[in-house]
Scaffold this motif. Sequence first.
Motif, PDB file in Angstrom:
ATOM      1  N   ASP A   1       0.993  -1.160  -0.006  1.00  0.00           N
ATOM      2  CA  ASP A   1      -0.024  -0.034   0.057  1.00  0.00           C
ATOM      3  C   ASP A   1       0.886   1.157  -0.059  1.00  0.00           C
ATOM      4  O   ASP A   1       2.086   0.966   0.145  1.00  0.00           O
ATOM      5  N   SER A   2       0.293   2.308  -0.184  1.00  0.00           N
ATOM      6  CA  SER A   2       1.131   3.608  -0.308  1.00  0.00           C
ATOM      7  C   SER A   2       2.049   3.656   1.079  1.00  0.00           C
ATOM      8  O   SER A   2       3.010   4.422   1.008  1.00  0.00           O
ATOM      9  N   VAL A   3       1.513   3.543   2.165  1.00  0.00           N
ATOM     10  CA  VAL A   3       2.409   3.855   3.419  1.00  0.00           C
ATOM     11  C   VAL A   3       3.668   2.884   3.357  1.00  0.00           C
ATOM     12  O   VAL A   3       4.658   3.221   3.498  1.00  0.00           O
ATOM     13  N   ALA A   4       3.319   1.674   2.707  1.00  0.00           N
ATOM     14  CA  ALA A   4       4.430   0.529   3.094  1.00  0.00           C
ATOM     15  C   ALA A   4       5.392   0.843   1.901  1.00  0.00           C
ATOM     16  O   ALA A   4       6.596   0.634   2.134  1.00  0.00           O
ATOM     17  N   PHE A   5       4.852   1.445   0.673  1.00  0.00           N
ATOM     18  CA  PHE A   5       5.705   1.871  -0.410  1.00  0.00           C
ATOM     19  C   PHE A   5       6.780   3.105   0.334  1.00  0.00           C
ATOM     20  O   PHE A   5       7.852   3.137  -0.176  1.00  0.00           O
ATOM     21  N   ALA A   6       6.002   3.958   0.910  1.00  0.00           N
ATOM     22  CA  ALA A   6       6.849   5.069   1.416  1.00  0.00           C
ATOM     23  C   ALA A   6       7.785   4.588   2.511  1.00  0.00           C
ATOM     24  O   ALA A   6       9.298   4.879   2.628  1.00  0.00           O
ATOM     25  N   ASP A   7       7.554   3.671   3.290  1.00  0.00           N
ATOM     26  CA  ASP A   7       8.644   2.927   4.299  1.00  0.00           C
ATOM     27  C   ASP A   7       9.721   2.426   3.677  1.00  0.00           C
ATOM     28  O   ASP A   7      10.829   2.303   3.754  1.00  0.00           O
ATOM     29  N   LYS A   8       9.269   1.650   2.291  1.00  0.00           N
ATOM     30  CA  LYS A   8      10.287   0.977   1.584  1.00  0.00           C
ATOM     31  C   LYS A   8      11.241   2.138   0.969  1.00  0.00           C
ATOM     32  O   LYS A   8      12.695   1.839   1.219  1.00  0.00           O
TER      33      LYS A   8
END
Length: 160
Positions: free
Chosen positions: A85-92
């Motif tokens: 999801d977008s938050v996990a992508f940002a975390d990546k």
Amino acid sequence: MININLIVLGKIKENYFKDAINEYKKMLKSYADLSIFEIMDEPCPENLSDKDMEKVKNVEGEKILSKIKDGAYVIALEIGGKSLDSVAFADKIKGLMIDGHSNITFVIGGSLGLSQEVLSRADYKLSFSKMTFPHKLMRVILMEQIYRAFRIINNHPYHK
């Protein structure tokens, strides 16, 4: 500042795609240096044999690999990759920056996908959906998600 590179097959001709890409490119300037490398895709008639499809992907793959800079962290867009999801992508992306990766390269393949050599070179395989999208539209979607990721990383508001 972090360098984000997009290696993409095909040239965008439609102004509405160009306008969207340029808008995200402009908005990303305060977060990252963005470069887009367009590679000419190979002619691909509809009735190609499996062997000929592999040849096309391999030729395109060689062109893609020639554009990847030494030391780049490569994220290949691949339907069989990991969905975030977008938050996990940002975390990546944030994790990559913390780990010292200052050059992140995203690869968008052509209509046949990516060669095995490109997939082997990828450090991470990312799937946006089980659906197939035209690479022109995928470029816009990817740029929007990169922009969203930097907004999230920097605790800046962005619509949900």
